[in-house]
Design an enzyme around this catalytic site. Structure first.
Site, short mmCIF file in Angstrom:
data_model
loop_
_atom_site.label_atom_id
_atom_site.label_comp_id
_atom_site.label_asym_id
_atom_site.label_seq_id
_atom_site.Cartn_x
_atom_site.Cartn_y
_atom_site.Cartn_z
N GLU A 227 -6.16 -7.82 5.38
CA GLU A 227 -5.40 -8.67 4.45
C GLU A 227 -5.33 -10.10 4.99
OE1 GLU A 227 -4.11 -6.10 6.21
OE2 GLU A 227 -2.00 -6.45 6.71
N ASN B 165 0.83 -1.22 0.00
CA ASN B 165 0.00 0.00 0.00
C ASN B 165 0.86 1.27 0.00
OD1 ASN B 165 -2.70 -0.82 -0.13
ND2 ASN B 165 -2.70 -1.41 2.03
N ASP C 37 -5.60 -2.89 -3.40
CA ASP C 37 -6.89 -3.56 -3.65
C ASP C 37 -6.75 -4.62 -4.74
OD1 ASP C 37 -8.08 -2.05 -1.74
OD2 ASP C 37 -9.22 -0.76 -3.11
#
Ligand SMILES: [Mg+2]
Length: 297
Positions: free
Chosen positions: A213, A178, A187
């Site tokens: 996650e 990220n 994503d």
């Protein structure tokens, strides 16, 4: 869409079969109510049902009641066929759980229109169920749905004395993905990881998104060793090839914690054990499978 028709009159059965087929419906035709119920007990049975009111053995209303007494899912949409002018029958039928009715002799256009309504309602119902049980990003089962699966499998494993394995898995260094590539790439990684996990499971295994996650796999009839095999296959499916997000091929790995049992009744207890194993896998360097050997199976 498949339609089940139950009618004791051969002429009526033939007429319905021809009309439904010409409108593009797949049909399954039976001659009495008991047979209709038997069909509905099978897997992948029709959700749209046309029941004649007057039938020997078990009439349409009795079948209605029996269908509605069962589990709420899958929803079955019932259209009753009844003789003209029998208002009491209609009321009784709707009371018994019929969704709609058509009076005999029926008008073909009306029948088709009523079937379209039924189809529309079933599709809406399916959408609602899916929204309530699926994770919107990955389309996997959501947390409460996968926990429900685990709960059911635990009950079954205790009853049948066969083990069940819970596998907790977590993307390694996901924060780094990220931070480096942005949340859209994050994503995309989650979606692809979810797709690979599902694709690598056996048909009777389930997987859900447990948290950000983190994913939970339920593997019925698996002891610790069997669960570790499943986890190992999943691990390879993730680390085997980088994940392509727009512009970047990101190398991703997952860590796995396995726990299996055939005598634990508490979901939380088994999850805690799988979680401990996952923690051990992270600690031992990630991209690996650890088994919690506290319990056998
Ligand atoms: Mg009849």
């Amino acid at each position: 869409m498949k339609v089940l028709v139950a009618d004791d009159s051969p002429i009526s059965r033939h007429l319905l079969e021809v009309s439904l087929s010409s409108s593009g419906y797949e049909t399954q035709i039976v001659a009495d109510g008991a047979e209709a119920l038997r069909v509905l007990e099978q897997k992948e049975s029709p959700k749209l049902v046309i029941l004649d009111w007057m039938m020997p053995n078990m009439d349409g209303v009795e079948v209605c009641r029996a269908i509605k007494k069962r589990a709420a899912e899958p929803y079955v949409y019932i259209i009753l066929l009844t003789a003209k002018g029998h208002q009491e029958e209609i009321n009784e039928g709707l009371e018994a759980g019929a969704d709609d009715y058509i009076t005999k002799p029926f008008d073909l256009q009306e029948l088709k229109a009523r079937l379209r309504v039924g189809k529309r309602i079933l599709e809406l119902h399916e959408q609602l169920v899916s929204q309530a049980t699926r994770d919107s990003l990955t389309s996997l089962l959501n947390r409460s749905a996968i926990l429900e699966v685990l709960q059911k499998e635990l009950i079954r494993s205790v009853r049948e004395k066969t083990p069940v394995a819970a596998i907790m898995t977590d993307l390694d260094h996901f924060k780094h993905v990220n931070d480096t590539y942005g949340h859209l790439a994050g994503d995309a990684v989650l979606r692809e990881a979810a797709r690979r996990l599902s694709a690598s499971l056996r048909v009777y295994d389930s997987v859900g998104r447990y948290g950000g996650e983190e994913f939970l796999v339920v593997a019925p009839s698996c002891g610790a060793a069997g669960g570790a095999d499943v986890a190992e296959r999943l691990r390879e499916s993730i680390s085997g090839a980088p994940i392509d997000t727009s512009g970047h091929a990101i190398v991703v790995t997952m860590s796995f914690g396995v726990a299996a049992t055939c005598d634990i009744k508490q979901v939380n207890q088994l999850l805690r054990m799988a979680d401990d194993a996952l923690y051990a896998a992270k600690k031992a360097g990630r991209n690996r499978v650890e088994v919690n050997s506290e319990i056998g199976g």
